[in-house]
Design a protein around this motif. Structure first.
Motif, mmCIF file in Angstrom:
data_model
loop_
_atom_site.group_PDB
_atom_site.id
_atom_site.type_symbol
_atom_site.label_atom_id
_atom_site.label_comp_id
_atom_site.label_asym_id
_atom_site.label_seq_id
_atom_site.Cartn_x
_atom_site.Cartn_y
_atom_site.Cartn_z
ATOM 1 N N PHE A 1 -2.938 7.049 6.859
ATOM 2 C CA PHE A 1 -3.504 5.779 6.248
ATOM 3 C C PHE A 1 -3.008 4.570 6.978
ATOM 4 O O PHE A 1 -3.772 3.762 7.371
ATOM 5 C CB PHE A 1 -3.312 6.112 5.019
ATOM 6 N N LEU A 2 -1.500 4.276 7.007
ATOM 7 C CA LEU A 2 -1.135 3.071 7.265
ATOM 8 C C LEU A 2 -1.319 2.786 8.764
ATOM 9 O O LEU A 2 -2.027 1.754 9.187
ATOM 10 C CB LEU A 2 0.254 2.864 6.802
ATOM 11 N N MET B 1 -6.530 4.347 -4.190
ATOM 12 C CA MET B 1 -5.714 2.920 -4.342
ATOM 13 C C MET B 1 -6.416 1.766 -4.291
ATOM 14 O O MET B 1 -6.429 0.937 -4.942
ATOM 15 C CB MET B 1 -4.738 3.162 -2.979
ATOM 16 N N ARG B 2 -7.360 1.869 -3.451
ATOM 17 C CA ARG B 2 -8.397 0.779 -3.216
ATOM 18 C C ARG B 2 -9.230 0.658 -4.511
ATOM 19 O O ARG B 2 -9.313 -0.819 -4.785
ATOM 20 C CB ARG B 2 -9.359 1.008 -1.934
ATOM 21 N N PHE C 1 1.391 9.473 4.399
ATOM 22 C CA PHE C 1 0.660 8.274 4.058
ATOM 23 C C PHE C 1 0.844 7.265 5.275
ATOM 24 O O PHE C 1 -0.042 6.472 5.610
ATOM 25 C CB PHE C 1 1.541 7.731 2.722
ATOM 26 N N SER D 1 -10.042 10.809 -1.838
ATOM 27 C CA SER D 1 -8.765 10.706 -0.965
ATOM 28 C C SER D 1 -7.800 9.599 -1.856
ATOM 29 O O SER D 1 -8.315 8.965 -2.695
ATOM 30 C CB SER D 1 -9.347 9.623 0.145
ATOM 31 N N TYR E 1 -6.051 7.393 -0.767
ATOM 32 C CA TYR E 1 -6.135 6.037 -0.096
ATOM 33 C C TYR E 1 -7.323 5.260 -0.898
ATOM 34 O O TYR E 1 -7.327 3.889 -1.173
ATOM 35 C CB TYR E 1 -6.520 5.978 1.382
ATOM 36 N N SER E 2 -8.580 5.931 -1.071
ATOM 37 C CA SER E 2 -9.701 5.519 -1.784
ATOM 38 C C SER E 2 -9.091 5.105 -3.058
ATOM 39 O O SER E 2 -9.545 3.944 -3.705
ATOM 40 C CB SER E 2 -10.888 6.463 -1.884
ATOM 41 N N GLN F 1 0.934 -1.100 0.113
ATOM 42 C CA GLN F 1 0.026 -0.007 0.078
ATOM 43 C C GLN F 1 0.846 1.206 -0.171
ATOM 44 O O GLN F 1 0.658 2.333 -0.749
ATOM 45 C CB GLN F 1 -0.712 -0.123 1.142
ATOM 46 N N GLU G 1 -2.230 12.629 -6.887
ATOM 47 C CA GLU G 1 -3.188 12.884 -5.888
ATOM 48 C C GLU G 1 -4.365 13.358 -6.662
ATOM 49 O O GLU G 1 -4.201 14.108 -7.543
ATOM 50 C CB GLU G 1 -2.760 14.272 -5.015
ATOM 51 N N ARG H 1 -4.871 2.462 10.355
ATOM 52 C CA ARG H 1 -5.738 1.312 9.641
ATOM 53 C C ARG H 1 -5.115 0.105 10.161
ATOM 54 O O ARG H 1 -5.806 -1.229 10.319
ATOM 55 C CB ARG H 1 -5.781 1.211 8.102
ATOM 56 N N LEU I 1 0.809 3.972 -2.936
ATOM 57 C CA LEU I 1 0.327 5.242 -2.822
ATOM 58 C C LEU I 1 1.467 6.180 -3.308
ATOM 59 O O LEU I 1 1.111 7.369 -3.759
ATOM 60 C CB LEU I 1 0.329 5.573 -1.162
#
Length: 640
Positions: free
Chosen positions: A470-471, A381-382, A466, A376, A378-379, A362, A371, A474, A366
């Motif tokens: 995020f990491l 990336m998902r 990041f 987001s 992160y969203s 991840q 950007e 979570r 990222l």
């Protein structure tokens, strides 16, 4: 079969077979592969693709927009490279058909550590699998068809031996011209050899690298005179020439030119005539040398941009077939890359705690993404990894919207897989007493390494964000869930009870009916049902409860029809499973006596603690990691 027999058999299998020119032509009549070009042979080695209808797989359908894609078993280890590989295969397919690509240089363009060299090595390995035919003794492994004139012999060869005229395009080498003169024009005296391309012996495969600006000349490509032969031959005699250049060695095969655009432009000129006209001039006053092969080049984007922006290089720009090889932008495939690298090291057997590889993947992905606006990263990336965020992040866009907004250069910068693997090596060796990896050590090593990298200030701050935003948060949720799961002995039963209750409440709420609990007799009106449902939905942040409830009930009704009227397992529906887990794990206070490693107040607590540790070990942790991660989790939760 012993290893010695195995090696002996392999050696014997690739030894040359000889035949007369007449026998060769007879073989051409019945087997078109005998006169196949290098592109046709490598296409045969790549083989047929596996055709995948992505509409049948929910994850792939989101990534590839329901398209039918092709995956080639020959490149099965190149994760997340479907687009680049399809372009490479398309190049060979078009070149094999005799289209413009056969005159172009295949150029892999991408960032450092993105897989360009690995692709080149795989292509050379594939080239070795299919044999080709050459005039015996020829220093440039030229095709026997070069002995014939396309204009004067083409019609006869096509009529008698079914050889299409487009295969009569190479010229006779100066070496073959001298032999023909010695034979008095009798071409039947030439012998033909069946050869296997070989990286080891430089047969139809070669590698060229840029040398020093001041001393590299075209001889690295076209060869040069052998001064030891000048006692016996004239300087322009083919037998005095050393056919040692990259183009000489790779005729009818593949030449890899590493970091091509770092070489001086004068060195590259022979490539133009070799690819466009099928021959090139040597350094001495001899005839042209044939070339019927593939030139594969690769370099980083900075070299390409410098080369492209120089107006003097325009002749080259139109003769290059560019295949972009960006970094992997999908977390699942990035994890597979790490697993592949670990398999080829002594760390393959070392314990790796759950979520370690995912967290590193991840972070790497990222760093490579651009950007997005109003969403987001992160969203994003998902979504790129094929997740459906419709119910959890209403601001998330479709994969196509993200791609259109990012432009064509996304994935061409960021942290390389090579960098990530070096981080992983440090994490595995972080503890002096145990070679093992876990996410807490990973977070520490990552932060430490970023400080040492001397990155630009804004890049460093972005990467740090990041980790912090995020990491780490979570992972707190993830390890909390792992600990709770190991703590709850009746975990599955508890989850099923919540699932059954949620489905019943949602069904009555949708039908706008009151519900009476059969055990307690308690009556729930629509408002009360809504409150009960929200108790389960809110911890998971469900943003559109109405649609979510309809979706769950529809799923369960369909599942019941195939399950004798019984509810399916609470873990069968991914979305609701996540919601239930959030509800189950909302409270951590009762965990403390069991998961902490302090002295226990009673034998019962000690037994519960030992059972907890055993269940964590079953989930993939070492005992040492259970202690480290539990204590880290309790410390972090306390500070929040």
């Amino acid at each position: 079969m012993s290893i010695f027999d195995h090696v002996q058999n392999r050696y014997e299998q690739v030894q040359q077979e000889e035949m007369s020119l007449q026998e060769y032509l007879e073989l051409c009549r019945s087997e078109p592969s005998v006169y196949a070009s290098a592109a046709e042979r490598i296409l045969e080695a790549i083989g047929e693709p596996e055709v995948i209808d992505t509409a049948k797989d929910s994850r792939l359908s989101r990534i590839f927009s329901n398209k039918v894609i092709r995956r080639y078993p020959a490149f099965s280890e190149f994760y997340g490279m479907e687009e680049a590989i399809e372009q490479i295969v398309a190049y060979f397919r078009h070149a094999a058909q005799g289209l413009e690509e056969r005159k172009q240089i295949l150029y892999l363009l991408g960032p450092v550590g993105g897989g360009k060299s690995s692709l080149a090595e795989r292509l050379k390995l594939l080239m070795e699998r299919v044999p080709f035919y050459a005039i015996k003794g020829s220093p440039v492994c030229e095709s026997p068809l070069g002995l014939f004139s396309p204009e004067e012999d083409g019609e006869l060869l096509e009529k008698e031996y079914n050889i299409p005229r487009r295969h009569l395009k190479s010229v006779m080498s100066p070496w073959a011209a001298k032999r023909l003169k010695e034979y008095g024009g009798d071409i039947s005296q030439f012998r033909v050899a069946r050869l296997y391309p070989s990286r080891l012996n430089q047969i139809a495969i070669s590698k060229t690298e840029p040398g020093d600006e001041n001393n590299q000349d075209i001889s690295s490509l076209v060869g040069k005179v052998d001064i030891r032969q000048l006692e016996m031959y004239a300087q322009d005699d083919p037998d005095a020439y050393s056919f040692s250049g990259g183009l000489c060695k790779s005729n009818q095969g593949l030449m890899e030119f590493i970091e091509m655009f770092k070489a001086p432009i004068k060195v590259l000129h022979p490539l133009l005539t070799a690819t466009q006209e099928g021959n090139y001039n040597p350094t001495e006053g001899m005839g042209a040398i044939p070339f019927d092969g593939i030139v594969l080049a690769h370099s980083n984007e900075s070299e390409w941009q410098t080369f492209r922006n120089n107006r003097n290089n325009e002749a080259f720009l139109d003769r290059v077939y560019i295949v972009k090889v960006p970094y992997c932008l999908r977390v699942t495939e990035e994890i597979n890359i790490y697993k592949k690298l670990l398999e080829h090291s002594s760390l393959s057997e070392a314990p790796c705690a759950p979520d370690t590889l995912r967290m590193l993947a991840q972070f790497s992905v990222l760093s490579r993404l651009k950007e997005p606006e109003n969403s987001s990263i992160y969203s994003k990336m998902r979504v790129y990894d094929g997740e459906n965020l419709k119910d959890t992040d209403p601001k998330a866009k479709s994969i196509q919207e993200y791609r259109d907004s990012a432009g064509v250069d996304e994935g061409m910068d960021g942290l390389s897989t090579r960098f990530a693997f070096k981080i992983l090596s440090k994490v595995f060796n972080f503890d002096n007493h145990e070679i093992a990896a876990n996410p807490v050590h990973l977070l520490y090593v990552l932060e430490q390494r970023l400080e040492q990298e001397q990155l630009p200030k804004d890049t460093f701050e972005r990467y740090l964000r990041f980790i912090k935003e995020f990491l780490a948060p979570r992972y707190v949720d993830f390890i909390g869930k792992e600990i709770q799961t190991a703590y709850l002995e009746s975990y599955s039963e508890y989850g099923q009870n919540i699932f059954d209750r949620y489905v019943t409440y949602a069904d009555f709420w949708i039908q706008d009916q009151e519900y009476r609990d059969p055990e307690t007799g308690e009556l729930f009106n629509r408002q009360a049902l809504n409150e009960e449902l929200e108790k389960i939905e809110k911890p998971a942040g469900i943003s559109n409860p109405k649609d979510f409830r309809h979706e769950v009930v529809n799923f369960v009704l369909r599942a019941r029809a195939q399950n004798n009227g019984m509810n399916p397992s609470w873990q069968s529906y991914e979305k609701l499973r996540g919601v239930i887990e959030q509800k189950m794990f909302a409270n951590t206070e009762e965990l403390l006596p069991v998961i902490s490693f302090n002295a226990k107040a009673s034998a019962a607590d000690q037994k519960k603690h030992e059972d907890f540790v055993a269940r964590m070990v079953d989930r993939g942790y070492t005992e040492k990691q259970v202690r480290l991660l539990s204590e880290w989790y309790l410390r972090v939760r306390k500070s929040q």
